[in-house]
Design a protein around this motif. Structure first.
Motif, PDB file in Angstrom:
ATOM      1  N   GLN A   1      -0.676  11.244   4.921  1.00 25.03           N
ATOM      2  CA  GLN A   1      -2.061  11.421   4.186  1.00 25.03           C
ATOM      3  C   GLN A   1      -2.820  10.054   3.842  1.00 25.03           C
ATOM      4  OE1 GLN A   1      -1.571  13.578   0.713  1.00 25.03           O
ATOM      5  NE2 GLN A   1      -0.467  15.423   1.806  1.00 25.03           N
ATOM      6  N   GLY A   2      -2.071   9.262   3.911  1.00 27.77           N
ATOM      7  CA  GLY A   2      -2.469   8.046   3.565  1.00 27.77           C
ATOM      8  C   GLY A   2      -3.580   7.330   4.564  1.00 27.77           C
ATOM      9  N   ASP A   3      -4.206   6.190   4.304  1.00 28.88           N
ATOM     10  CA  ASP A   3      -5.435   5.661   5.123  1.00 28.88           C
ATOM     11  C   ASP A   3      -4.506   4.304   5.647  1.00 28.88           C
ATOM     12  OD1 ASP A   3      -7.485   4.900   6.686  1.00 28.88           O
ATOM     13  OD2 ASP A   3      -8.510   4.389   5.084  1.00 28.88           O
ATOM     14  N   TYR A   4      -3.886   3.994   6.732  1.00 33.42           N
ATOM     15  CA  TYR A   4      -3.404   2.748   7.130  1.00 33.42           C
ATOM     16  C   TYR A   4      -4.041   2.541   8.342  1.00 33.42           C
ATOM     17  CZ  TYR A   4      -0.296   4.751   3.525  1.00 33.42           C
ATOM     18  OH  TYR A   4       0.454   5.319   2.550  1.00 33.42           O
ATOM     19  N   ASP A   5      -5.149   1.538   8.126  1.00 35.77           N
ATOM     20  CA  ASP A   5      -5.775   1.199   9.363  1.00 35.77           C
ATOM     21  C   ASP A   5      -5.248   0.056   9.960  1.00 35.77           C
ATOM     22  OD1 ASP A   5      -7.948   0.795  11.091  1.00 35.77           O
ATOM     23  OD2 ASP A   5      -9.040  -0.147   9.808  1.00 35.77           O
ATOM     24  N   ILE A   6      -5.101   0.057  11.421  1.00 38.83           N
ATOM     25  CA  ILE A   6      -4.555  -0.941  12.133  1.00 38.83           C
ATOM     26  C   ILE A   6      -5.462  -1.346  13.147  1.00 38.83           C
ATOM     27  CG2 ILE A   6      -2.078  -0.083  11.893  1.00 38.83           C
ATOM     28  CD1 ILE A   6      -2.276   0.896  14.962  1.00 38.83           C
ATOM     29  N   SER A   7      -6.786  -1.085  12.903  1.00 38.15           N
ATOM     30  CA  SER A   7      -7.565  -1.619  14.022  1.00 38.15           C
ATOM     31  C   SER A   7      -7.873  -3.230  13.678  1.00 38.15           C
ATOM     32  CB  SER A   7      -9.141  -0.783  13.752  1.00 38.15           C
ATOM     33  OG  SER A   7      -9.698  -1.257  12.479  1.00 38.15           O
ATOM     34  N   HIS A   8      -7.649  -3.630  12.868  1.00 37.74           N
ATOM     35  CA  HIS A   8      -7.828  -5.242  12.551  1.00 37.74           C
ATOM     36  C   HIS A   8      -6.798  -5.747  13.610  1.00 37.74           C
ATOM     37  CE1 HIS A   8      -4.721  -4.128   9.772  1.00 37.74           C
ATOM     38  NE2 HIS A   8      -4.215  -5.129   9.684  1.00 37.74           N
ATOM     39  N   PHE A   9      -5.620  -5.292  13.832  1.00 39.81           N
ATOM     40  CA  PHE A   9      -4.597  -5.780  14.814  1.00 39.81           C
ATOM     41  C   PHE A   9      -5.457  -5.758  16.380  1.00 39.81           C
ATOM     42  CE2 PHE A   9      -1.494  -4.118  11.721  1.00 39.81           C
ATOM     43  CZ  PHE A   9      -1.037  -5.236  11.652  1.00 39.81           C
TER      44      PHE A   9
ATOM     45  N   GLU B   1       8.821  14.427   1.258  1.00 44.54           N
ATOM     46  CA  GLU B   1       7.581  14.217   0.316  1.00 44.54           C
ATOM     47  C   GLU B   1       6.944  12.963   0.862  1.00 44.54           C
ATOM     48  OE1 GLU B   1      10.691  15.251  -0.771  1.00 44.54           O
ATOM     49  OE2 GLU B   1      10.285  17.098  -1.081  1.00 44.54           O
ATOM     50  N   GLU B   2       8.134  11.710   0.756  1.00 42.41           N
ATOM     51  CA  GLU B   2       7.333  10.438   1.161  1.00 42.41           C
ATOM     52  C   GLU B   2       6.660  10.361   2.459  1.00 42.41           C
ATOM     53  OE1 GLU B   2      10.023   7.516  -1.334  1.00 42.41           O
ATOM     54  OE2 GLU B   2      11.007   8.503   0.561  1.00 42.41           O
TER      55      GLU B   2
ATOM     56  N   ASP C   1       1.293   4.177  -2.712  1.00 36.66           N
ATOM     57  CA  ASP C   1       0.954   5.526  -2.639  1.00 36.66           C
ATOM     58  C   ASP C   1       2.302   6.353  -3.105  1.00 36.66           C
ATOM     59  OD1 ASP C   1      -1.511   4.990  -1.810  1.00 36.66           O
ATOM     60  OD2 ASP C   1      -1.072   5.128   0.318  1.00 36.66           O
ATOM     61  N   GLY C   2       3.277   5.660  -3.634  1.00 34.44           N
ATOM     62  CA  GLY C   2       4.638   6.288  -3.853  1.00 34.44           C
ATOM     63  C   GLY C   2       5.549   6.568  -2.531  1.00 34.44           C
ATOM     64  N   VAL C   3       5.443   5.944  -1.608  1.00 36.39           N
ATOM     65  CA  VAL C   3       6.154   5.914  -0.481  1.00 36.39           C
ATOM     66  C   VAL C   3       7.186   4.639  -0.714  1.00 36.39           C
ATOM     67  CG1 VAL C   3       6.543   5.994   2.009  1.00 36.39           C
ATOM     68  CG2 VAL C   3       4.663   6.887   0.875  1.00 36.39           C
ATOM     69  N   LEU C   4       8.365   5.029  -1.101  1.00 36.83           N
ATOM     70  CA  LEU C   4       9.355   3.992  -1.660  1.00 36.83           C
ATOM     71  C   LEU C   4      10.654   3.988  -0.577  1.00 36.83           C
ATOM     72  CD1 LEU C   4       9.361   4.443  -5.315  1.00 36.83           C
ATOM     73  CD2 LEU C   4       7.773   2.787  -3.933  1.00 36.83           C
TER      74      LEU C   4
ATOM     75  N   LYS D   1       1.110  -1.115  -0.054  1.00 36.16           N
ATOM     76  CA  LYS D   1      -0.005   0.102   0.020  1.00 36.16           C
ATOM     77  C   LYS D   1       0.805   1.194  -0.105  1.00 36.16           C
ATOM     78  CE  LYS D   1      -3.994   2.459   0.750  1.00 36.16           C
ATOM     79  NZ  LYS D   1      -3.822   3.429  -0.152  1.00 36.16           N
ATOM     80  N   LEU D   2       1.967   1.228   0.834  1.00 34.14           N
ATOM     81  CA  LEU D   2       2.718   2.569   0.909  1.00 34.14           C
ATOM     82  C   LEU D   2       3.479   2.477  -0.662  1.00 34.14           C
ATOM     83  CD1 LEU D   2       4.575   1.795   4.053  1.00 34.14           C
ATOM     84  CD2 LEU D   2       3.256   3.964   3.620  1.00 34.14           C
ATOM     85  N   GLU D   3       4.029   1.438  -1.344  1.00 38.36           N
ATOM     86  CA  GLU D   3       4.667   1.596  -2.555  1.00 38.36           C
ATOM     87  C   GLU D   3       3.586   2.122  -3.498  1.00 38.36           C
ATOM     88  OE1 GLU D   3       6.976  -1.504  -5.610  1.00 38.36           O
ATOM     89  OE2 GLU D   3       5.881  -2.189  -3.652  1.00 38.36           O
TER      90      GLU D   3
END
Length: 76
Positions: free
Chosen positions: A60-68, A53-54, A41-44, A37-39
């Motif tokens: 700004q991304g939506d990285y949900d950890i609630s499933h943990f 910039e990365e 979104d251009g976060v390499l 997902k990060l890749e």
């Protein structure tokens, strides 16, 4: 911590090894998806660091950890 309850005590947490194993498996399975997902979104990153910039893109991304938390029995 004993100051919180007002008397001298020792706190302990006991959990079955199967719960710890399940939590580790959950993290182990989710990390590649998060990296993809990060890749997307251009976060390499380069080496072990990320550009400003990365970092801004990742913030700004939506990285949900609630499933943990759900897998650990702490979620809805």
């Amino acid at each position: 911590m004993s100051r919180t309850v007002g008397f001298a005590t020792q706190f302990s947490l006991f959990t079955p090894i199967t719960e710890l194993t399940r939590a580790l498996d959950s993290v182990r399975n989710a990390l590649p998806n998060w990296a993809l997902k990060l890749e997307e979104d251009g976060v390499l990153g380069e080496g072990l660091s990320f550009s400003k910039e990365e970092r801004a893109l990742a913030a700004q991304g939506d990285y949900d950890i609630s499933h943990f938390l759900k897998n650990l029995g702490r979620g809805p």
